[in-house]
Scaffold this active site. Sequence first.
Site, PDB file in Angstrom:
ATOM      1  CB  ILE A  80      -0.889  -0.205   1.145  1.00  0.00           C
ATOM      2  CG1 ILE A  80      -0.303  -0.416   3.183  1.00  0.00           C
ATOM      3  CG2 ILE A  80      -1.869  -1.425   1.025  1.00  0.00           C
ATOM      4  CD1 ILE A  80      -1.190   0.027   3.898  1.00  0.00           C
ATOM      5  N   GLY A  81       1.980   0.757  -0.099  1.00  0.00           N
ATOM      6  CA  GLY A  81       2.754   2.279   0.115  1.00  0.00           C
ATOM      7  C   GLY A  81       4.553   1.824  -0.364  1.00  0.00           C
ATOM      8  N   GLY A  83       8.292   4.556   0.858  1.00  0.00           N
ATOM      9  CA  GLY A  83       8.394   6.251   0.713  1.00  0.00           C
ATOM     10  C   GLY A  83      10.114   5.394   0.737  1.00  0.00           C
ATOM     11  CB  VAL A  88       3.438   0.668   4.094  1.00  0.00           C
ATOM     12  CG1 VAL A  88       2.145   0.213   5.147  1.00  0.00           C
ATOM     13  CG2 VAL A  88       4.563   1.929   4.682  1.00  0.00           C
ATOM     14  CE  LYS A 102       8.699   2.913   6.837  1.00  0.00           C
ATOM     15  NZ  LYS A 102       8.958   4.579   8.217  1.00  0.00           N
ATOM     16  CG  ASP A 195      11.093  14.189   8.140  1.00  0.00           C
ATOM     17  OD1 ASP A 195      11.065  15.305   7.818  1.00  0.00           O
ATOM     18  OD2 ASP A 195      10.653  12.799   7.281  1.00  0.00           O
TER      19      ASP A 195
END
Length: 354
Positions: A80-81, A83, A88, A102, A195
């Site tokens: 689903i992700g 980065g 993820v 993750k 961050d």
Amino acid sequence: MTDRWERSKAALNAALEQEPSKRERFIERLCRSDPELLAEVRSLLDAFDDAYLEVPVAKLTGHEKPPPRMIGRYRVLERIGKGGMGEVFRVADPEGKIFALKRLPRELVTEEGLSRFKREAVAASSLEHRNIVRFIELVEHEGRPHIVMEYLEGRTLKYYLKDEKPLDMDNVFAVSIQLAEGLESAHAKGIVHRDLKPGNIFVTSNGSLKLLDFGIAKLVDAVSGTDVTKLERITRTGQILGTAEYMAPEQALGEVIDARADVFSFGCVLYQMLTGRSPFAGENVLEKFGAIMNSDPESLRQLVPSAPEPLAFLAESCLKKNANDRPQTMTNVLSELRKARGVQLLSAGPRVLT
């Protein structure tokens, strides 16, 4: 140029309305007659780095294996992700409960990358607060570490700010108070986020706020950060971790930082919620760093005359170049937020952006 940008922005906004796993196919259909527009929209999606559920999934290539069916005891349902610091997945445990998992991308499985990732797990495991994503466990699979955390449905704050429009004042207070509460809790445990940005602030489908991604969190000896002799740095000398336009000056310089760096980043987010734009803009990283180091943001009283004066004063105080001139703790920030709001914070927290 303006027409081109309007077309790109319209395509990006349409893509962001799609589920993350369906965006690539959607923009291919949308831009099939304009390869240049397709490339631009892909680039914009890649830049829309939300570090959790809204990160566009990179297209699989012949050099990248599909996700495994199982990771430890968890069944992988979908990617689903993806980065900079991890992929993820949506996964299910043997009882059928859904979680997010993750893991580091293969290209980052280095000694330093593993160290950062495990530090994220250490940081996450010590944080228990309603406004921080809940850590479940750390698992090892095929020599790679994986963090299991609660699965969230909703959008990041970056989504709500994507059109460069300010939030209404009720939502500004709702988001900022919950955000400050989550940071106050982390700082009390000696953890600095490092961050903080709209892409790391998640608004769930029921309106609650969750802080994401302590992947570059720094464990400090005390909330004040004044006892720097015991600090354990997690970056190489001269390496800077963080997102340029939300980064405190001392962080941009690569100096040892403390909780007041998060206060600065909080001020950037608050300013953006009030105005719809970042206080320190630039065409590239160097310009953004230059603005952070040398320029003062435009006065909130001029940009948003309707903003309560105590709130505008707080945001501008958080953005002071010298850390000693800012509110020294998130507890101070929360106190000023509540005064500006004019009411006591409800113990359950406000609801936001539903």
